[in-house]
Enzyme design. Structure first.
Site, short mmCIF file in Angstrom:
data_model
loop_
_atom_site.label_atom_id
_atom_site.label_comp_id
_atom_site.label_asym_id
_atom_site.label_seq_id
_atom_site.Cartn_x
_atom_site.Cartn_y
_atom_site.Cartn_z
N SER A 23 39.29 44.97 50.58
CA SER A 23 38.03 45.28 49.92
C SER A 23 37.15 46.11 50.85
CB SER A 23 37.30 43.98 49.59
OG SER A 23 35.95 44.25 49.26
N GLY B 4 45.31 41.41 39.10
CA GLY B 4 46.73 41.04 39.23
C GLY B 4 47.44 41.03 37.88
N TYR C 68 33.89 36.42 53.63
CA TYR C 68 34.79 37.09 52.68
C TYR C 68 35.25 38.43 53.29
CZ TYR C 68 36.38 39.76 48.61
OH TYR C 68 37.13 40.53 47.75
N ASN D 162 48.12 36.16 37.14
CA ASN D 162 47.80 35.56 35.82
C ASN D 162 46.48 36.07 35.23
OD1 ASN D 162 46.90 33.66 38.10
ND2 ASN D 162 45.66 32.96 36.39
N THR D 163 45.65 36.71 36.04
CA THR D 163 44.36 37.16 35.50
C THR D 163 43.84 38.36 36.31
OG1 THR D 163 42.15 36.42 34.79
CG2 THR D 163 42.91 35.59 36.91
N1 LIG Z 1 36.94 42.19 41.41
C1 LIG Z 1 36.47 42.95 42.37
O1 LIG Z 1 35.43 43.63 42.22
C2 LIG Z 1 37.19 43.06 43.67
C3 LIG Z 1 38.33 42.34 43.94
N2 LIG Z 1 38.97 42.48 45.15
C4 LIG Z 1 40.19 41.72 45.44
O2 LIG Z 1 41.13 41.88 44.40
C5 LIG Z 1 41.96 40.73 44.31
C6 LIG Z 1 42.07 40.28 42.87
O3 LIG Z 1 40.81 39.84 42.45
P1 LIG Z 1 40.31 39.76 40.94
O4 LIG Z 1 41.38 40.10 40.00
O5 LIG Z 1 39.03 40.48 40.89
O6 LIG Z 1 39.95 38.20 40.86
P2 LIG Z 1 40.25 37.04 39.79
O7 LIG Z 1 39.39 35.89 40.20
O8 LIG Z 1 40.13 37.54 38.41
O9 LIG Z 1 41.78 36.70 40.10
C7 LIG Z 1 42.10 36.09 41.31
C8 LIG Z 1 43.53 35.56 41.28
O10 LIG Z 1 43.77 34.87 42.51
C9 LIG Z 1 44.30 33.59 42.19
N3 LIG Z 1 44.02 32.58 43.20
C10 LIG Z 1 42.82 32.16 43.66
N4 LIG Z 1 43.01 31.15 44.52
C11 LIG Z 1 44.33 30.93 44.61
C12 LIG Z 1 45.15 30.01 45.32
N5 LIG Z 1 44.63 29.05 46.10
N6 LIG Z 1 46.47 30.08 45.17
C13 LIG Z 1 47.04 31.01 44.37
N7 LIG Z 1 46.33 31.89 43.65
C14 LIG Z 1 44.99 31.84 43.78
C15 LIG Z 1 43.65 33.21 40.87
O11 LIG Z 1 44.38 32.17 40.25
P3 LIG Z 1 43.67 31.14 39.21
O12 LIG Z 1 43.52 31.91 37.93
O13 LIG Z 1 44.59 30.00 39.13
O14 LIG Z 1 42.35 30.77 39.82
C16 LIG Z 1 43.76 34.55 40.15
O15 LIG Z 1 45.06 34.71 39.67
C17 LIG Z 1 41.33 39.68 45.25
O16 LIG Z 1 42.07 39.65 46.44
C18 LIG Z 1 39.93 40.21 45.48
O17 LIG Z 1 39.42 39.82 46.73
C19 LIG Z 1 38.50 43.33 46.11
C20 LIG Z 1 37.37 44.05 45.90
C21 LIG Z 1 36.62 43.97 44.68
C1 LIG Z 2 30.26 43.66 37.05
C2 LIG Z 2 29.52 42.43 36.63
C3 LIG Z 2 29.88 41.19 37.09
C4 LIG Z 2 31.02 41.01 38.01
C5 LIG Z 2 31.09 41.48 39.25
C6 LIG Z 2 32.20 41.26 40.12
C7 LIG Z 2 33.35 40.56 39.61
C8 LIG Z 2 32.14 41.69 41.37
C9 LIG Z 2 33.08 41.48 42.44
C10 LIG Z 2 32.90 42.03 43.59
C11 LIG Z 2 33.66 41.81 44.79
C12 LIG Z 2 34.54 40.69 44.95
C13 LIG Z 2 33.50 42.73 45.74
C14 LIG Z 2 34.12 42.81 47.01
O1 LIG Z 2 35.27 42.59 47.29
C15 LIG Z 2 29.19 39.95 36.64
C16 LIG Z 2 28.52 39.24 37.81
C17 LIG Z 2 30.23 39.05 36.03
C18 LIG Z 2 28.13 40.17 35.55
C19 LIG Z 2 27.45 41.47 35.63
C20 LIG Z 2 28.40 42.63 35.69
#
Ligand SMILES: NC(=O)C1=CN([C@@H]2O[C@H](COP(=O)(O)OP(=O)(O)OC[C@H]3O[C@@H](n4cnc5c(N)ncnc54)[C@H](OP(=O)(O)O)[C@@H]3O)[C@@H](O)[C@H]2O)C=CC1
Ligand SMILES: CC1=C(/C=C/C(C)=C/C=C/C(C)=C/C=O)C(C)(C)CCC1
Length: 330
Positions: free
Chosen positions: A167, A28, A196, A24-25
């Site tokens: 990750s 994903g 994590y 949803n966000t």
């Molecule tokens: N963003 C990054 O920099 C990085 C992300 N990742 C991995 O990538 C994947 C996606 O992350 P990202 O898109 O960034 O994160 P977001 O927080 O944007 O999205 C996370 C998703 O996981 C869902 N979620 C969280 N908890 C639950 C639950 N209990 N049951 C079902 N769904 C759940 C959220 O649903 P809801 O909207 O309802 O909360 C949302 O859809 C994760 O596994 C993250 O660890 C890995 C490395 C770096």
């Molecule tokens: C880039 C950026 C942001 C988001 C960082 C994120 C979302 C990092 C996630 C990292 C993870 C989860 C790493 C390992 O798995 C903020 C703080 C919103 C504001 C400043 C710019």
């Protein structure tokens, strides 16, 4: 960072069925959207029906705009096939309900993208008495894969895939089966990044122990590091000021990605025909990358599997438990 988005823009079989958890966000959402644009059936499995419907409506609106623009690779005839199914990974009961609903729907399954996750959450425990990140990121996804691999095996396709969103944080993790739950630690001593990273390490270990057992089958398991991606992932660590500084610096130096760039490795792993039968690869920027020796240690992997099956025992059939028994004496 990210540059050209690099997954093949090819039309997919309209019967190809892909589940994206947390579609949803964030990463994903882009993953679900592009796989639907290319023509497959996509199921967004997430906890909020309202958020899922918002995402589905947005995907449909973006599709119309892309179609009018004549974007390469997207299907031009027919409607997108995209649906919601309820799944809360913080509850094994909800996860099992999702599995039962999926199996009784008679749907096929070709690709399962274990994407949903939470990062650097404070110490918290689920109703199943598991550390929250351990359960949401790893254990509940494991329960889904254990039950849905038989559905994949019966899909009639010779190319079914499980994609695990891990990750680079797994490189900072440690493996100690007696400390998986972190309940020996006080709230203040609970290292949120390490726990994590541990949950992400377990996903890579899962890739290895599953591929060993799946090697002569039509199902293969791959894992991903998506990069540092600007999504909603920071909602559980907004109180950690030092991380905000780190991510702001990353953004300043151009190390961060937008969600579509972050999704490219997942989409590539899920659909690139050149990856048919590929196993045990951890992708970063769509390229094979190194995991660490802790993750590759077979004794660690089988120890984790044994521990995990024990935690899931009330939700497994005897057949599944027997099929996945540890291969070595631990
Ligand atoms: N963003 C990054 O920099 C990085 C992300 N990742 C991995 O990538 C994947 C996606 O992350 P990202 O898109 O960034 O994160 P977001 O927080 O944007 O999205 C996370 C998703 O996981 C869902 N979620 C969280 N908890 C639950 C639950 N209990 N049951 C079902 N769904 C759940 C959220 O649903 P809801 O909207 O309802 O909360 C949302 O859809 C994760 O596994 C993250 O660890 C890995 C490395 C770096
Ligand atoms: C880039 C950026 C942001 C988001 C960082 C994120 C979302 C990092 C996630 C990292 C993870 C989860 C790493 C390992 O798995 C903020 C703080 C919103 C504001 C400043 C710019």
């Amino acid at each position: 960072m990210g540059g050209k988005v690099s997954f093949p823009r090819i039309n997919l079989d309209r019967d190809k069925t892909v589940v994206v958890t947390g579609g949803n966000t964030g990463i994903g959402y882009e993953t679900a959207k592009w796989i639907a644009f290319l023509g497959a059936k996509v199921i967004i499995a997430c906890r909020s029906e309202e958020r899922a419907n918002e995402a589905i409506n947005k995907i449909k609106a973006e599709y119309q705009a892309e179609k009018e623009r004549g974007t390469d690779g997207i299907i031009k005839d027919g409607d997108l096939n995209i649906e919601f199914m309820q799944l809360d990974l913080s509850s094994l009961k909800s996860t099992k309900r999702f599995i039962d609903a999926y199996k009784s729907s008679g749907r096929k399954l070709h690709v399962l993208i274990c994407n949903a996750g939470i990062a650097m959450h404070e110490q918290a425990y689920t109703e199943d008495e598991n550390e929250l990140m351990f359960q949401v990121n790893y254990l509940s996804h494991l329960l889904i894969t254990l039950h849905l691999i038989p559905v994949m095996k019966e899909s009639g396709s010779d190319d079914c895939r499980i994609v695990l969103l891990s990750s680079a944080a797994h490189l900072m993790a440690a493996f100690d089966v007696t400390k998986i739950q972190g309940n020996h630690l006080s709230k203040d001593n609970f290292d949120r990044l390490k726990y994590y990273g541990n949950s992400k390490l377990y996903q890579i270990m899962q890739m290895y122990y599953m591929n060993r057992r799946l090697k002569d089958t039509n199902v293969s398991v791959l894992s991903i590091h998506p990069g540092i991606v600007e999504t909603e992932i920071d909602r559980s660590f907004q109180d950690l000021g030092r991380w905000k500084v780190f991510f702001r610096m990353s953004k300043l130096f151009g190390f961060t990605k937008n969600p579509l760039e972050g999704a490219e490795s997942s989409i590539n792993a899920a659909i690139n025909p050149d990856l048919k039968g590929t196993r045990d690869v951890y992708f970063q920027n769509c390229k094979a990358s190194s995991t660490n020796s802790t993750a590759r240690n077979m004794v660690n992997q089988e120890t984790l599997l044994k521990f995990s099956l024990e935690r899931l025992k009330d939700y497994l059939t005897e057949d599944i438990a027997k099929d996945w028994m540890p291969e070595i004496q631990i």
